[in-house]
Design an enzyme around this catalytic site. Structure first.
Site, PDB file in Angstrom:
ATOM      1  N   GLU A  65     -42.445 -83.235 -55.294  1.00 38.98           N
ATOM      2  CA  GLU A  65     -41.879 -84.339 -56.074  1.00 38.98           C
ATOM      3  C   GLU A  65     -40.410 -84.027 -56.179  1.00 38.98           C
ATOM      4  OE1 GLU A  65     -39.751 -85.644 -58.939  1.00 38.98           O
ATOM      5  OE2 GLU A  65     -40.957 -84.074 -59.868  1.00 38.98           O
ATOM      6  N   CYS A  72     -36.617 -84.827 -63.744  1.00 38.39           N
ATOM      7  CA  CYS A  72     -36.708 -85.712 -62.583  1.00 38.39           C
ATOM      8  C   CYS A  72     -37.077 -87.125 -63.006  1.00 38.39           C
ATOM      9  CB  CYS A  72     -37.733 -85.170 -61.590  1.00 38.39           C
ATOM     10  SG  CYS A  72     -39.341 -84.833 -62.327  1.00 38.39           S
TER      11      CYS A  72
END
Length: 265
Positions: free
Chosen positions: A18, A52
Site C-alpha cells: 500500500e 497514507c
C-alpha cells in the site's frame, strides 16, 4: 521494492504494497459544518499529516465554503504543536529533515499558486525536532498538485453543485486510489459519488483515518497499492501457492482396480 525482489535468486516473492494517495474529501452544502471541520482537522493533521490515508484536498460546495473556511481557520489557530509525549500537544514533529524540506518547498510553491487560509503558529520554545506549522491553502484546481504532499498541508477547492461529475472525473484522473471522504446528508449524492470514484476505502460523514484491520480491510488501487487489502479475506491467499491435479479417470480406472485387488491378496 518489486524490482529488488525480482532480482533475487530463487523463487519470485509475492509483493503486496500500500503506497500513498492524493486523498480527497467532498463536502456538499448539506454537511454539518461543525462535524465537517472536526473531521477535516483530524484527517489532515493527526500524526502531523504523516498517514497514507490522511486528507490532502477538501472540495467544499461554494454555498457553504465561506462558513466552513471561517470555522476551519479558527480550528487551525487553536492547534498546539510540541512534544507528542505531552498531553496538551495536538501535533508533533515530522519524521526527518527530508520531509521538512519537501514541505517547505511545497509551501513556497503555494505562496504563489494558492491563498493561505490559516496557519498554526509555531511556539518559540520547541524542543529539538523537525517541526512544520500545519496550514491550509485555497487553490482553484487539482492541477496544482502533481504528487502526494506528505504532511500537515490541506488544500481547499470550492466547487459548484452541478460540477460534481467533473470533480469525480478529475479525482480519478489523478491515478491514486486510496481513500476518499464524503460529507453529505443526501444519500443519493453519497451513492452517486461512491459509484463514480475508484478508491479502496470510502468514509462517509466521519474522519478518513484509523481503519481497523479485520473490521475495515485497508488498501488502495492504481498508484495507491498492488492489493489485495490488508486485513481482507483475500490477503492470506496472496501468499499461498495454489497447486492443481488433473487425472484422466477413464485411462487410469483399470489400473486403479488392479492395484486394489493386489493389495487385497
Amino acid at each position: 521494492i518489486n524490482r529488488r525482489l525480482a532480482q533475487r535468486a530463487g523463487p519470485i516473492i509475492p509483493f503486496i504494497a500500500e503506497t500513498g494517495g492524493q486523498n480527497v474529501m467532498i463536502a456538499d452544502s448539506s454537511a454539518l459544518p461543525e462535524q465537517l471541520v472536526d473531521d477535516v482537522i483530524r484527517s489532515a493533521f493527526n500524526s502531523a499529516g504523516q498517514r497514507c490515508s490522511a486528507l490532502r484536498v477538501l472540495f467544499v460546495q461554494e454555498e457553504a465554503a465561506d462558513r466552513v473556511l471561517e470555522m476551519l481557520s479558527g480550528a487551525i489557530a487553536e492547534l498546539r504543536i510540541g512534544d507528542p509525549m505531552c498531553v496538551d500537544t495536538d501535533i508533533g514533529p515530522l519524521i526527518d529533515a527530508q520531509a521538512l524540506s519537501a514541505l517547505n518547498a511545497h509551501a513556497a510553491h503555494m505562496a504563489s499558486a494558492g491563498r493561505l487560509i490559516a496557519q498554526t503558529p509555531l511556539p518559540p520554545d520547541l524542543a529539538q525536532g523537525y517541526y512544520f506549522a500545519p496550514r491550509a491553502y485555497e487553490i482553484d484546481s487539482l492541477a496544482h498538485l502533481t504528487a502526494e504532499v506528505f504532511g500537515p498541508i490541506l488544500h481547499v477547492i470550492r466547487y459548484r453543485a452541478d460540477h460534481l461529475d467533473t470533480i469525480c472525473a478529475a479525482i480519478n484522473a489523478l491515478g491514486y486510489g486510496l481513500t476518499l471522504g464524503i460529507h453529505s446528508r443526501i444519500e443519493a449524492r453519497v451513492q452517486a459519488v461512491c459509484a463514480r470514484i475508484r478508491v479502496g476505502n470510502i468514509y462517509v460523514n466521519r474522519n478518513m483515518i484509523g481503519a481497523v484491520v479485520g473490521a475495515q480491510p485497508f488498501g488502495g488501487e492504481g498508484l495507491s497499492g498492488t492489493g489485495p487489502k490488508a486485513g481482507g479475506p483475500r490477503y492470506l491467499h496472496r501468499f499461498a501457492t495454489e497447486r492443481t491435479r488433473s487425472t484422466d479417470t477413464t485411462a487410469s480406472g483399470g489400473n486403479a482396480t488392479l492395484l486394489a485387488l493386489r493389495d487385497d491378496e
